[in-house]
Write a protein that holds these residues in place. Structure first.
Motif, PDB file in Angstrom:
ATOM      1  N   ALA A   1     -19.510   3.834 -18.354  1.00 54.14           N
ATOM      2  CA  ALA A   1     -19.960   4.780 -17.325  1.00 54.14           C
ATOM      3  C   ALA A   1     -19.250   6.119 -17.485  1.00 54.14           C
ATOM      4  O   ALA A   1     -19.877   7.183 -17.350  1.00 54.14           O
ATOM      5  N   GLU A   2     -17.962   6.077 -17.777  1.00 51.09           N
ATOM      6  CA  GLU A   2     -17.210   7.319 -17.985  1.00 51.09           C
ATOM      7  C   GLU A   2     -17.756   8.092 -19.183  1.00 51.09           C
ATOM      8  O   GLU A   2     -17.935   9.307 -19.120  1.00 51.09           O
TER       9      GLU A   2
ATOM     10  N   GLY B   1     -15.735  -5.715 -16.580  1.00 49.16           N
ATOM     11  CA  GLY B   1     -15.737  -4.661 -15.562  1.00 49.16           C
ATOM     12  C   GLY B   1     -15.124  -3.388 -16.111  1.00 49.16           C
ATOM     13  O   GLY B   1     -15.664  -2.291 -15.928  1.00 49.16           O
ATOM     14  N   ALA B   2     -13.994  -3.518 -16.803  1.00 49.74           N
ATOM     15  CA  ALA B   2     -13.348  -2.347 -17.400  1.00 49.74           C
ATOM     16  C   ALA B   2     -14.215  -1.753 -18.498  1.00 49.74           C
ATOM     17  O   ALA B   2     -14.298  -0.535 -18.649  1.00 49.74           O
TER      18      ALA B   2
ATOM     19  N   HIS C   1     -21.134   9.541 -18.311  1.00 51.24           N
ATOM     20  CA  HIS C   1     -21.003  10.696 -17.413  1.00 51.24           C
ATOM     21  C   HIS C   1     -20.534  11.922 -18.186  1.00 51.24           C
ATOM     22  O   HIS C   1     -21.034  13.033 -17.969  1.00 51.24           O
TER      23      HIS C   1
ATOM     24  N   GLU D   1     -16.955   0.171 -16.847  1.00 52.12           N
ATOM     25  CA  GLU D   1     -16.412   1.416 -16.300  1.00 52.12           C
ATOM     26  C   GLU D   1     -16.227   2.447 -17.411  1.00 52.12           C
ATOM     27  O   GLU D   1     -16.557   3.622 -17.250  1.00 52.12           O
ATOM     28  N   GLU D   2     -15.722   1.995 -18.556  1.00 50.49           N
ATOM     29  CA  GLU D   2     -15.533   2.897 -19.690  1.00 50.49           C
ATOM     30  C   GLU D   2     -16.871   3.447 -20.177  1.00 50.49           C
ATOM     31  O   GLU D   2     -16.992   4.631 -20.475  1.00 50.49           O
TER      32      GLU D   2
END
Length: 133
Positions: A64-65, A57-58, A68, A61-62
């Motif tokens: 995705a960051e 999950g982390a 972005h 998220e990383e």
């Protein structure tokens, strides 16, 4: 203990929610670290380092960051390119004089009204730059 029992212990340390983790990889690393009977066979910090290493999950998220941030960079570059194009069209049409819109329209496969709209926006940008001096 067997792998299923150690998996159960791992899930207990995570309040029963291992959905954001690669449980098989955690169990593999625990076995490699010598855990055979209980998660208590390994020190606290090492255990959590192993668990956190497999926090998908982390990791997601990383990713995705980063994606972005790359998107924002590309968007900024795109906006710069749009402004540069508008200014260049304005300067070209104004320099070429009568028929400049048609020449650019034919050269770039655009309609003359489109070239005019691009150049008009470029003139607005140039005027804004002049007014801010």
């Amino acid at each position: 203990m067997n792998r299923a029992e150690i998996a159960y212990q791992v899930s207990l340390t995570m309040d029963g929610d291992t959905s954001g983790f690669d449980l098989d990889a955690i169990l593999d690393d625990l076995a490699e670290a010598g855990v055979t009977g209980s998660v208590d066979d390994i020190d606290f910090d090492t255990y959590w380092e192993i668990v956190n290493r497999h926090d998908i999950g982390a990791q997601a998220e990383e990713e995705a960051e980063k994606a972005h941030a790359a998107y924002l960079e590309a968007e900024a570059a795109r906006n710069e390119a749009i402004v540069a194009r508008q200014v260049a069209f304005a300067r070209a049409v104004d320099t070429m004089g009568r028929g400049g819109q048609t020449i650019l329209a034919n050269k770039f496969g655009l309609s003359a009204p489109t070239v005019k709209a691009i150049a008009d926006r470029g003139r607005e940008i140039l005027a804004g730059r002049e007014n801010s001096k």
